[in-house]
Write a protein that holds these residues in place. Sequence first.
Motif, PDB file in Angstrom:
ATOM      1  N   PHE A 151      54.918  55.424  60.957  1.00 44.89           N
ATOM      2  CA  PHE A 151      54.437  54.797  62.185  1.00 44.89           C
ATOM      3  C   PHE A 151      55.154  55.434  63.359  1.00 44.89           C
ATOM      4  O   PHE A 151      56.341  55.158  63.629  1.00 44.89           O
ATOM      5  N   HIS A 152      54.425  56.326  64.022  1.00 46.78           N
ATOM      6  CA  HIS A 152      55.057  57.084  65.099  1.00 46.78           C
ATOM      7  C   HIS A 152      53.937  57.595  66.000  1.00 46.78           C
ATOM      8  O   HIS A 152      52.889  58.011  65.512  1.00 46.78           O
ATOM      9  N   PRO A 153      54.165  57.601  67.314  1.00 41.10           N
ATOM     10  CA  PRO A 153      53.094  58.038  68.226  1.00 41.10           C
ATOM     11  C   PRO A 153      52.559  59.442  67.925  1.00 41.10           C
ATOM     12  O   PRO A 153      51.390  59.714  68.134  1.00 41.10           O
ATOM     13  N   LEU A 154      53.389  60.318  67.421  1.00 45.81           N
ATOM     14  CA  LEU A 154      52.969  61.698  67.244  1.00 45.81           C
ATOM     15  C   LEU A 154      52.542  61.994  65.818  1.00 45.81           C
ATOM     16  O   LEU A 154      52.301  63.139  65.469  1.00 45.81           O
ATOM     17  N   VAL A 155      52.496  60.974  64.970  1.00 44.82           N
ATOM     18  CA  VAL A 155      52.101  61.197  63.575  1.00 44.82           C
ATOM     19  C   VAL A 155      50.746  60.559  63.344  1.00 44.82           C
ATOM     20  O   VAL A 155      50.546  59.370  63.628  1.00 44.82           O
ATOM     21  N   ASP A 156      49.837  61.387  62.845  1.00 46.15           N
ATOM     22  CA  ASP A 156      48.489  60.906  62.565  1.00 46.15           C
ATOM     23  C   ASP A 156      48.555  59.798  61.519  1.00 46.15           C
ATOM     24  O   ASP A 156      49.082  60.020  60.431  1.00 46.15           O
TER      25      ASP A 156
END
Lengths: 296, 963
Positions: A151-156
């Motif tokens: 869960f990360h903004p830059l991970v699809d």
Amino acid sequence: MNLNPFWSMSANTSRKQRSDNEEQSGHGEQRASPARMPFGRKQLPPIPKNAAPITKPSPLGTPMQSANGTHASYGPFYLEYSLLAEFTLVIKQKLPGIYVQPSHKSALMWFGVIFIRHGLYQDGVFKFTVYIPDNYPDGECPKLVFDIPVFHPLVDPVSGELDVRRAFTKWRRNHNHIWQVLMYARTVFYKINTTDPLNPEAAVLYEKDVQLFKSKVVDSVKLCNSHLFDQPKIDDPYAISFSPWNPAVHEEAKERMFTYKRRPEDHHKVSQASGLSWVKPGSTQPFSKEDNPPQS
Amino acid sequence: MASVVANGNRDGQSLVLKGVDPETCMIVFKNHWAQVVKILEKHDPLRSSSALPSLSVINLTASSSGSSRFGPIPGDEASAVQNYVEHMLFLLMEEESGQAGAMGPILEFVVMENVMERLFVWSLRREFTDDMKLEQLKMYEMLVGQARQPLLHHKPILRPLMMLLSSCSSTTAPAVEAELVLLLNQLCYVLAKDPSILELFFHTSEDQGATNFLIFSLLIPFIHREGTVGQQARDALLLIMSLSAENERVAKHIAENTFFCPVLATGLSGLYSSLPTKLDVPNEEWHCLHKEDWLQMPSLIQFLNSLEFCNAVIQVAHPDIRDQLVSYIYNGFLVPVLAPALHKLTLEEVMTTTAYLDLFLRSVTEPALLQTFLSFILLHRHENVHILDTLVSRINTPFQLGIVSLALFRTLIGLYCEDVMLQLVLRYLIPCNHMMLSQRRVVRERDCYSASAAKILALTPSCCSPDRSPPPLRQLDSILFSKGGETPDNSGNTEEKKSFSEENDGSGNSCTIGSEIYLDVSYLHYLYDARLSISSCIRACQVWSAPYDGEDPPPEKYQPAGSCVPPGTDPLPVNQLELEWDDSYDACPVQTADASAERGPPQPPPAEPPKHIQEMRRTARMLVKGSYIEENDFQDDVMVYDLIAKKDSGDVERTGKPSGSQTEETKPGSAEVPLKNGLNLTVPSPAMVDNSSNSLDAKANGQTDCNANLQNTTAVELGDDLLAQYEELIRTLDHEAGGKPVKADGEVKKPITPVEVVVVEEDEMDFASFSAETPEPEKLHSPFGTINRFRSGSATKNNSLPFTGPFISVLLSRLENMLSNSLHVNLLLTGILAQLAAYPQPLLRSFLLNTNLVFQPTVRSLYQVLAIVKNQIEELAASKKDFTELITAAQHWLMAREPSGGSSGSNHQEGGRILKNSPPPKPKAISLERTEVFATVLFTEFLKELAAIAQEHSILSYIPMEE
């Protein structure tokens, strides 16, 4: 292979057997070098017996000839060595908390794991795979895909792919190296960036409701860690796999890692075995060392 | 006693003895002794029964002459004593020591009664013949070797032994010598086991008034002896040597009071002088003395034995002894014997000495001894020229000398010795003047993407492209870099395989490297070998003092003295008429203020060059300016080569231009014009020289060398010898002229007809018969004709011009001539270059392998030379229709010699190469004379070898060292 940290990363059995065989046929010193890809030995066919053509006859008349006649025959060697060079660069960088290992199947695919030691993602252990384009270094930048979408903004959130390209808009040979991608992968967990996110939900939460974001991150870390001991996602002898701590297996290895020192006497022995020098450091005169026996 | 040994168990005594109780033995012993004493006393001149004269006051000669005074001892009495003594000694030998190491009763009795001394005096009283000595020596040998309790601690036993030994010191009878050495050897073993006896040996000697360590002094004369005696003596001496390492007194004694070291070193000189001065070279391929060669030469075996002994002594002895020995070897063998031998008068002799030197270097293992040999080669000046420079210059000679010299350098480079590499190559690279200033940072740069390897491999001649060869030679295969589909077709795997590929498809990543391309499989072997040789070189070089990476040592600190060209600026024009003489022989190019002070043994170069060098320069200048007349006093081959190198600096741009030769030779300002004039003036048969092909140039160059070596001979000798060389040269030419490759300049060469030379059977040629008829000028000047024609020169060498050193120059110039070199020359040459390329030092690595490095215009790089050779090959291939077939034949021929494995002494570096130094089967389809064809095949392989080394460097040299 000796990247294996004491927290019980272990290899698949298949890998173990394989590598044992390989190590035996090779040379001792190679064991010590993590950069050692088994490529050379693994590929090496028996010394060709001249009488017997050892080759599959290549389609006559249609040799793969590029403009420069030799390129086709050797191109893959250049690629393989470029990747080996990249890997030695990674080793040299000693990136904190990051471990990678090229796969058995292809030097274009590397397995890795990243340990986050503080910050929002503290205690996260994320396995990933790096895919390198086969026209490296002239192609796009390598891809980095997490086994489980963190869960990360830059991970699809679906594929688990990290948005690497934003950091390497154009991959420039000689300037960009794979270690930088790995370094970037580590940085994103310490400095959260929310612009143009691949996971808009995470980006929005981070901006609007950090507490909720944090709890989602904690859940995500928990989820990832709960799958730590799963079989590797990709079946490969060199895939990174973890097993629960087992003192019978791991204690000794841990002990050795902590007590390991470069044995100076070994080093000495090796250097005495060959190589000579009577040059005083800082001089360029032969036989300038003081301990020379007198000649006249 | 001795006859007990000889006759075995007389009376079955020893068998009985086992069970006999010690008391009975004692009684028997005492009885025997009583009988002996009776006889002894009867003949005692002093008649004083108890007070025996102490041995220390007995004068040996007096007592032996005394025997006549009292009349001969009757034979039956003598043999009676002999019998008793034998039994007694047997009992003594068999006696076990008493409780807690105390003496056994018999031994105690022997000591108390002084039995051994009295017996020795008795034997002196009789005639002390060789037989008698032999008997006594054997007696002690038995006692020392087989006694069950230590005997030598007791002076009453030790003292007569020492007396016996010293009385044997002047013996010459072989039987006595053999027994003496055997006994000494035994004693040394006892000493080595129990060094506490050592003190007694010294003390006993002192009692005699002699300070010498008798055992040791007695062994010295046998050091260089052949056969068992010599071997036993050397073994014994080695035992003492290792004792000396721990015992200061022994070390001091040997170093200060004995002639051990001088005897060893001068012995080497003596043995060397009995070696053959000329070797019978079995074939042209021969380049160094292998074991099977020297096993045929007893004198060489003997020399090597002694050398090996020196090596062993240096290994085990006390540092004082080691230093002394090393110094004697330097000053007593290398300088006075080997140096002149390396400058002998004929090519054969010089070649032979070079081969010996190579063998010696390969035989010596102890660093201190190697250092002695190496400092001789690197630092010693013979007639003001460093041995190394002379050796380097000889690489360029044709005939066997060039090949043997190459082999010597292969050995030297294989030592991984910093000092050697420094003198040969590195010191010329340290200033970094060979590259553009901006390029210095490139030195350490890493070739991440195998760009250099690709560039090197792109030089592969089109006729040798791996996919051109017919099937058996074709080593193309699809190598599976990507191993996804490699798993055996086992049903359990299919799913996994699928998942793998599915995964791949899913992410759109193709992880395949070149699976559908056919690759040169042989290249893998080169990669593997490259890996081995680089990693062993890296390991070896860990002891070096500096990394040689363009920063350490700092280039600024080591700029050549008096350099007027700052790096990066344009070099001076090359074709200036005023010759810039290179000063590297009288001034070290990287000499700095501190350097000359540092230099120990060799004196700092004199401010004024030696007279003969000045003379040389003058001559050279005259030659170049065309004012050269008849006097020829080129005294030194090095100088001549230098001149060639100099002249060649005018040729730098020639190399790329086909058919430029004629025009260039007449170009005004070119150094060649006057040279040509000089040639025409002095050489009577210019036609022949003019027609000569490239090979003449190379061959004739050897003449220069031989000529230069002739300096001290009388005119007649000079003529004879030169003529011999000349004759040989012509013959070779005649032999080779037909199928010679064309030079790069594309001149069409006419076959040479030797005008004036009568071809005689090789071995029966009487050169003396020619001398009278041959005009003097020709004899003297033919070498200079060849200088003019000599085009394969080294890069320019000048104080003011960047220069990578004579060694690199000469290697590259021979490489440029690859097409006319014989196969074995090329094998050695490429082997040496590959060995050099495996060195990890960035300066060397970048110079040899980095194709992106921009060099100063006057500096020739390996890549440049390879490109020249490639062009030569392409031209050749275009002009000869059957070239491709010939290539195939040559490949087959070379492949055929590979499996005949056990090639002796073949370098491990050559392990995986397809070409090895094994004796070739006779060629069927292709003659070895077609050097250009073999060279083409070899060239292609060499490219792969270099590329593989470059690729492995990009990995290995950057793996973080275990610090």
